[in-house]
Motif scaffolding. Structure first.
Motif, PDB file in Angstrom:
ATOM      1  N   GLN A  14      64.886  63.023 -19.659  1.00 57.37           N
ATOM      2  CA  GLN A  14      63.469  62.963 -19.606  1.00 57.37           C
ATOM      3  C   GLN A  14      63.132  62.333 -20.882  1.00 57.37           C
ATOM      4  O   GLN A  14      63.058  62.944 -22.100  1.00 57.37           O
ATOM      5  CB  GLN A  14      63.131  64.651 -19.675  1.00 57.37           C
TER       6      GLN A  14
ATOM      7  N   SER B 188      58.867  62.783 -16.456  1.00 56.22           N
ATOM      8  CA  SER B 188      59.515  63.559 -15.627  1.00 56.22           C
ATOM      9  C   SER B 188      61.033  63.616 -15.803  1.00 56.22           C
ATOM     10  O   SER B 188      61.541  62.408 -15.987  1.00 56.22           O
ATOM     11  CB  SER B 188      59.094  63.575 -14.141  1.00 56.22           C
ATOM     12  N   PRO B 189      61.887  64.560 -15.417  1.00 53.44           N
ATOM     13  CA  PRO B 189      63.180  64.418 -15.443  1.00 53.44           C
ATOM     14  C   PRO B 189      63.782  63.603 -14.468  1.00 53.44           C
ATOM     15  O   PRO B 189      63.358  63.571 -13.435  1.00 53.44           O
ATOM     16  CB  PRO B 189      63.660  65.965 -15.364  1.00 53.44           C
TER      17      PRO B 189
END
Lengths: 114, 117
Positions: A38, A43-44
């Motif tokens: 991340q 976002s991851p």
């Protein structure tokens, strides 16, 4: 006790070195293990998955799993400044039919110094 | 391919106000997740849906939080009334049928950054 534990860091390594990220989990019957990256403000994103004991290599990344020790790690070889990010360990809960869920650690922040 | 789409990207609201976060999952995905991320607690699962039906809402912190999925392409997470401790990044994610164990992963949206003052 948290399901997934990670050292929050920060972890700093020089460019070109090996970065080693570690994760432990509490559910003995967990079956699937993932590493997400991340970037700050993003976002991851999935970078590695591993399901069985041993090592799994993908380019500069190697995931290592030891179910007996309930331990999973991520090695990043030849670390680059672009690897600077927070790395999240994620684990599926074990023993639940139809489960489609992930427990995440709080992440380890990695900084690669040029 | 469009990814998971969330709105708003950023919201600042006053304590006590209602907040509604929106999510459009990836087309064809039948699992939808709402996560909350804070520095202290990391990424926490709030609720997830399968085929528009809530499966596990045990992560929803309080009755002030509610989530709906009226159809396969839309979900909302509502906080009413909002409190400063609700300030966090709220991620929506979706995945394809089957257990994650089989290799399917979940795909995250860009997140909704909520600040309650």
């Amino acid at each position: 006790q948290k399901e997934v534990e990670q050292n929050s860091g920060p972890l700093s390594v020089p460019e070109g070195a090996i970065a080693s990220l570690n994760c432990t989990y509490s559910d003995r019957v967990s079956q699937s293990f993932f590493w997400y990256r991340q970037y700050s403000g993003k976002s991851p994103e999935l970078i590695m998955s591993i399901y069985s004991n041993g090592d799994k290599e993908d380019g500069r990344f190697t995931a290592q799993l030891n179910k007996a020790s309930q331990y999973v790690s991520l090695l990043i070889r030849d670390s680059q400044p672009s690897d600077s990010a927070t790395y999240l360990c994620a684990v599926t809960p074990g023993g639940r039919t139809g489960a489609n869920n992930l427990f995440f650690g709080t992440g380890t922040r990695l900084t690669v110094i040029p | 391919d469009a990814g998971v789409i969330q709105s708003p990207r950023h919201e600042v609201t006053e304590m006590g106000q209602e907040v509604t976060l929106r999510c459009k999952p990836i087309s064809g995905h039948d699992y939808l997740f709402w996560y909350r991320q804070t520095m202290m607690r990391g990424l926490e699962l709030l609720i997830y849906f399968n085929n528009n039906v809530p499966i596990d809402d045990s992560g929803m912190p309080e009755d002030r939080f509610s989530a709906k999925m009226p159809n396969a392409s839309f979900s909302t997470l509502k906080i009413q009334p909002s409190e400063p401790r609700d300030s966090a990044v709220y991620f929506c994610a979706s995945s394809l049928a089957g257990r994650i164990i089989s290799g399917n992963t979940i795909y995250f949206g860009e997140g909704s950054w909520l600040t309650v003052v």
